[in-house]
Design a protein around this motif. Structure first.
Motif, mmCIF file in Angstrom:
data_model
loop_
_atom_site.group_PDB
_atom_site.id
_atom_site.type_symbol
_atom_site.label_atom_id
_atom_site.label_comp_id
_atom_site.label_asym_id
_atom_site.label_seq_id
_atom_site.Cartn_x
_atom_site.Cartn_y
_atom_site.Cartn_z
ATOM 1 N N HIS A 80 67.839 43.561 -59.002
ATOM 2 C CA HIS A 80 66.750 42.618 -58.735
ATOM 3 C C HIS A 80 66.417 42.589 -57.245
ATOM 4 O O HIS A 80 65.244 42.552 -56.858
ATOM 5 C CB HIS A 80 67.133 41.208 -59.198
ATOM 6 C CG HIS A 80 66.882 40.956 -60.652
ATOM 7 N ND1 HIS A 80 65.682 41.232 -61.266
ATOM 8 C CD2 HIS A 80 67.680 40.447 -61.626
ATOM 9 C CE1 HIS A 80 65.748 40.905 -62.550
ATOM 10 N NE2 HIS A 80 66.950 40.434 -62.791
ATOM 11 N N GLY A 98 62.310 50.769 -65.598
ATOM 12 C CA GLY A 98 63.108 51.141 -64.445
ATOM 13 C C GLY A 98 62.757 52.538 -63.990
ATOM 14 O O GLY A 98 61.630 53.000 -64.164
ATOM 15 N N ARG A 141 66.022 47.743 -65.055
ATOM 16 C CA ARG A 141 66.031 46.546 -64.218
ATOM 17 C C ARG A 141 67.274 45.698 -64.397
ATOM 18 O O ARG A 141 67.574 44.859 -63.545
ATOM 19 C CB ARG A 141 64.779 45.710 -64.506
ATOM 20 C CG ARG A 141 63.500 46.390 -64.038
ATOM 21 C CD ARG A 141 62.287 45.515 -64.239
ATOM 22 N NE ARG A 141 61.078 46.175 -63.757
ATOM 23 C CZ ARG A 141 59.865 45.643 -63.820
ATOM 24 N NH1 ARG A 141 59.706 44.440 -64.351
ATOM 25 N NH2 ARG A 141 58.821 46.310 -63.365
#
Length: 548
Positions: A365, A133, A183
């Protein structure tokens, strides 16, 4: 709040005075301070205890970070190897290892997990939870955060501090770079306790800089620890560290996230120290931006120059929760709060709970992927999840145009009805989950009806046109666009024409070719229909990138 954000400059390059001397204060493993051309400390394939090194992830001021695999459990980990020259003594190594072991005992969803500690070639290492991330600093460069988004992120940061403080552990270097947004959408606070060992620098302000109470500064022989922009007066003055230093950093971060600028300026370390340690009060957030009075008072309390006056992490968390839910409307006494088998709509967002983690993950997402599928069995709440969970969260962050439809027996007509200006769901309108009706000539002006009919025919003939239409809407509305196709299984249960099925899937999947475009597609689907989606080459390609 500002919609623009300038690129953040590393605090590590602030000169102590007008000379060219610089100090390094960062603990970010990606910061390129160490010799980039030197050989890695360990080679791929090497074993560190039961961790097998896969590759070097980053090299920075504090050492090196490697991707590795736990040979016992099979999971990936991030190995952070600390350069021994930063610690200075075996006692410092032992203190670092003790604090790391203490942090490893935490069990909190917003604190990065430490799986193990050890030493290699005299250098201590930490085996950390591997997160893909970006940190909060990178997110701020990408775009400004909304007020609600700021409150949500800072609430979990403060809850992480609350857990650490209850175990007697301070962070000491809290800043956006140490808040990771992976994520799964669940922020993690990283590097607890490392700052006390890894960020020493001889940067004390000159003796003429006064303390907040007006007295002189302590002797120059002591050292300050932390990142200058987020350091409290007691850190600058090398006074005793308490939980209040982390609360000060919370105040700085809240101020920065809301006002798009730091509360204390200064081009040199000395000028920063003078601003923070001077006798005058800290700047007020509400002097710069329009924020709720309760938030302005909370930030002022966190930035109180007297450490004993600052609230605890528990108090800050409680006040942030109140601010976050201030707009939640209670259910009227004459109405049941339980929907039973009825679906939730956007009006029921305040009553939709228990799926916070899934909502956060799906929103993250959508930031990275243009096509997301919500797949599940009948009755699990797929539509409610999107309408009452995902859509309100997206609108909380930034402007979106929401276009919701069900395919029905005429999917291209349903799609065209939503794409025309008359049929759009704008920011202030709620979209029905029922498939849009095609209006008759007597119910709607002939021009609008002809427009829908013409667009439906064009989309059926050239399915890729949908991506152009969504981008056109994004340009017109100056916002992002989310197309929600609810109950996609209707395409196969109500439509007999296989060619129509193929073309419709091609249309919605053609939007999923570029994550940088402003358009996104979410569809809900019964799990027993998942295998029927790959009816076109575009659909098969898109499904290799879809998040389910």
């Amino acid at each position: 709040m500002s919609a623009q954000r300038t690129t953040r400059q590393p605090e590590a390059t602030l000169p102590l005075d007008d000379s060219s001397a610089c100090v390094s204060t960062t603990v970010d493993p990606s910061f390129p301070d160490r010799e980039q051309g030197s050989s890695p400390m360990v080679e791929p394939g090497a074993m560190l205890d039961h961790y097998q090194v896969i590759r070097l992830l980053g090299r920075g001021a504090m050492g090196e970070v490697y991707l590795a695999r736990d040979a016992k459990l099979g999971r990936k980990v991030a190995l952070k190897i600390i350069a021994s020259d930063l610690l200075g003594s075996q006692e410092a190594v032992e203190r670092l290892m003790f604090e790391a072991r203490t942090t490893a005992k935490f069990s909190h969803p917003n604190i990065v997990t430490i799986h193990g500690v050890g030493e290699v070639q005299g250098c201590p290492y930490l085996a950390l939870e591997y997160l893909e991330g970006e940190d909060l600093a990178a997110r701020l460069v990408e775009r400004a955060l909304s007020l609600q988004e700021t409150l949500r992120i800072m609430l979990v940061v403060v809850e992480a501090l609350e857990e650490a403080h209850s175990h007697g552990v301070l962070h000491r270097d809290l800043k956006p770079e140490n808040v990771v947004i992976p994520r799964d959408g669940r922020p993690r606070v990283v590097d607890f306790g490392l700052a006390t060992q890894l960020t020493d620098f001889d940067s004390m302000p000159p003796p003429s800089v006064a303390r907040p109470d007006g007295s002189g500064a302590p002797p120059r022989s002591r050292t300050a620890k932390g990142t200058p922009a987020y350091m409290s007066p007691e850190q600058w003055l090398s006074l005793e560290s308490t939980a209040a230093i982390d609360i000060w950093a919370v105040g700085v971060m809240l101020f920065e996230l809301c006002a798009d600028e730091a509360p204390f300026g200064g081009d040199t370390l000395a000028s920063k120290a003078a601003a923070v340690c001077g006798p005058g009060p800290s700047p007020r957030l509400d002097d710069l931006v329009d924020v709720p009075d309760e938030l302005a008072e909370l930030v002022a309390a966190c930035l109180d120059k007297e450490a004993s006056n600052r609230p605890s992490a528990t108090e800050v968390a409680q006040r942030l929760r109140q601010l976050l839910h201030v707009d939640v409307r209670p259910v009227p006494d004459d109405r049941s709060p339980f929907r039973g088998l009825l679906p939730f709509s956007q009006h029921h967002a305040s009553q939709f709970f228990g799926r916070e983690a899934e909502v956060a993950e799906l929103v993250e997402h959508l930031r990275l992927r243009p096509l997301v599928a919500i797949v599940g069995s009948t009755g699990v709440g797929k539509s409610s999840f999107v309408q009452a969970g995902v859509i309100p969260r997206l609108r909380e962050q930034e402007p979106w145009v929401m276009l919701t439809l069900r395919p029905g027996s005429h999917p291209f007509r349903a799609l065209a009805a939503r794409l025309t200006r008359r049929g759009r769901a704008t920011l202030n309108r709620t979209v029905s989950l029922r498939p849009p009706r095609v209006q008759s000539d007597t119910e709607e002006p002939e021009v609008a009806y002809d427009e829908q009919r013409r667009l439906a025919r064009q989309l059926a003939e050239a399915p890729h046109r949908l991506s152009l239409e969504l981008r056109r809407i994004a340009d017109e509305e100056r916002s992002k666009v989310l197309l929600v196709v609810d109950q996609l299984e209707e395409l196969f249960t109500l439509v007999d024409d296989v060619e129509v099925q193929r073309r419709f899937m091609t249309a919605i999947c053609s939007v999923a070719d570029d994550a940088h475009d402003p358009a996104r597609v979410v569809f809900t689907l019964r799990d027993d229909f998942l295998g029927r989606l790959a009816v076109s080459a575009e659909a098969r390609e898109a499904l290799t990138r879809v998040a389910v």
